[in-house]
Design an enzyme around this catalytic site. Structure first.
Site, short mmCIF file in Angstrom:
data_model
loop_
_atom_site.label_atom_id
_atom_site.label_comp_id
_atom_site.label_asym_id
_atom_site.label_seq_id
_atom_site.Cartn_x
_atom_site.Cartn_y
_atom_site.Cartn_z
N ARG A 17 0.67 -0.71 0.32
CA ARG A 17 0.21 0.19 -0.35
C ARG A 17 1.07 1.51 0.64
O ARG A 17 1.80 1.46 0.64
CB ARG A 17 -0.89 -0.23 1.23
CG ARG A 17 -2.02 1.16 1.23
CD ARG A 17 -3.18 1.10 1.45
NE ARG A 17 -2.73 0.27 3.03
CZ ARG A 17 -4.20 0.81 4.15
NH1 ARG A 17 -5.16 1.39 4.01
NH2 ARG A 17 -4.30 -0.20 5.20
N THR A 75 -0.72 7.67 -1.28
CA THR A 75 -2.44 7.05 -1.83
C THR A 75 -2.82 5.95 -0.99
O THR A 75 -3.94 6.44 -1.38
CB THR A 75 -2.22 6.95 -3.43
OG1 THR A 75 -1.01 5.96 -3.28
CG2 THR A 75 -0.84 8.04 -4.30
N ASP A 78 -1.30 -9.09 12.75
CA ASP A 78 -0.73 -8.71 11.94
C ASP A 78 -0.83 -9.93 10.91
O ASP A 78 0.24 -10.15 11.64
CB ASP A 78 0.88 -7.59 11.55
CG ASP A 78 1.67 -7.41 9.87
OD1 ASP A 78 0.45 -6.39 9.46
OD2 ASP A 78 1.49 -8.59 9.45
N ASP A 117 3.23 -10.73 9.90
CA ASP A 117 3.99 -10.60 11.08
C ASP A 117 3.84 -11.81 11.83
O ASP A 117 4.45 -12.12 12.41
CB ASP A 117 4.07 -9.69 12.14
CG ASP A 117 4.54 -8.18 11.34
OD1 ASP A 117 5.45 -8.13 10.22
OD2 ASP A 117 4.10 -6.90 12.25
N1 URA Z 1 -3.77 -6.87 7.33
C1 URA Z 1 -3.74 -7.88 8.85
O1 URA Z 1 -2.48 -8.74 8.90
N2 URA Z 1 -4.72 -7.58 9.43
C2 URA Z 1 -5.46 -6.94 9.77
O2 URA Z 1 -5.93 -6.95 10.99
C3 URA Z 1 -5.84 -5.72 8.26
C4 URA Z 1 -5.04 -6.10 7.05
#
Ligand code: URA
Length: 209
Positions: free
Chosen positions: A104, A108, A200, A203
Site C-alpha cells: 500500500r 495515496t 498483523d 508478522d
Molecule cells: N492485515 C492484517 O494482517 N491484519 C489486519 O487486521 C488487517 C490487514
C-alpha cells in the site's frame, strides 16, 4: 452480486480462536493457519465437477466418480497469503500457484504491484485468490482486477477474517466473485486493522514485527 460464505464448522471456529489469541506463538500460529486452510479448502471445493468412471474392485465392477480435471490456480497475495497455500495444496496438489505482490502506497494508500508471476493459462483455470485478512478490500480488489486483465474468468476469494468494509468493496467492484471466510469481524480501527481480528497476519506467520 457475489455471495459471502462463512465457514462455521466447529473445527474451523475452534482453531480460529487460537489463531486470534495473542499468546499463540509463531510455530503454532503457522500450523493452525495451515490446518484451517485445509479445512476451508475442503469446503470451498464442494462444487468441483465430477465425471463417471468404472473401476474393477477385487470382486466386481464399480461405477464411481473422479474429479473431471477442471484446472485450479491459487493466487496468494504476498506475503500473508503464503501462509494458507500449503494447507490448500494438501487437498488439491495439482493446483498451480501464481504469486501477486502488492503493497500500500503510504501517501495515496492505493495498492501498488511489486511482483506478479502467474500460470500462463489462468484464463482456463478456476482461481482462488488468497488474502487472510480482508480489511479495506483494496488489495484483494486490485488483485482480482489485475487477474481479470490477464484473462482470468473464474475467481473466488478466500480469507480467514473479513471486515464489513472489505466485503462491501469486493462485492461492489467484483460482483461475480464469491467470498469465503472463517469469520466476519466487527470493524476496522483507524489503521485499518480488523477488530478484534488477529493482529498483523504476515508478522504473526513469519515472526516479524
Ligand atoms: N492485515 C492484517 O494482517 N491484519 C489486519 O487486521 C488487517 C490487514
Amino acid at each position: 452480486m457475489g455471495n459471502v460464505y462463512v465457514f462455521d464448522h466447529p473445527l474451523i471456529q475452534h482453531k480460529l480462536t487460537y489463531i486470534r489469541d495473542k499468546n499463540t506463538g509463531t510455530k503454532e500460529f503457522r500450523e493452525l493457519v495451515d490446518e484451517v486452510s485445509t479445512l476451508m479448502a475442503y469446503e470451498i471445493t464442494r462444487d468441483m465437477p465430477l465425471q463417471d468412471v468404472t473401476v474393477e474392485t477385487p470382486v466386481a465392477t464399480a461405477k464411481c466418480k473422479v474429479l473431471s480435471g477442471k484446472k485450479l490456480g491459487l493466487v496468494p497475495i504476498l506475503r500473508a497469503g503464503l501462509g494458507m497455500v500449503d494447507g490448500i495444496l494438501k487437498l488439491i496438489p495439482a493446483a498451480k500457484v501464481g504469486h501477486m505482490g502488492l503493497y500500500r502506497d503510504p501517501d495515496t494508500l492505493e495498492p501498488v504491484h511489486y511482483y506478479s508471476k502467474m500460470p500462463t493459462d489462468i484464463g482456463e483455470r478456476d482461481l482462488i485468490v488468497i488474502d487472510p485478512m480482508l480489511a479495506t478490500g483494496g488489495s484483494a480488489s486490485e488483485a482480482i482486477r489485475s487477474l481479470k486483465e490477464l484473462g482470468a474468468k473464474s475467481i473466488k476469494l478466500m480469507c480467514l477474517i473479513a471486515a464489513p468494509p472489505g466485503i462491501e468493496r469486493v462485492r461492489k467492484d467484483h460482483g461475480d466473485v464469491d467470498i469465503y471466510v472463517a469469520a466476519v469481524d466487527e470493524k476496522l480501527d483507524e489503521k485499518s486493522y480488523i477488530i478484534p481480528g488477529l493482529g498483523d497476519a504476515g508478522d504473526r506467520l513469519f515472526g516479524t514485527k
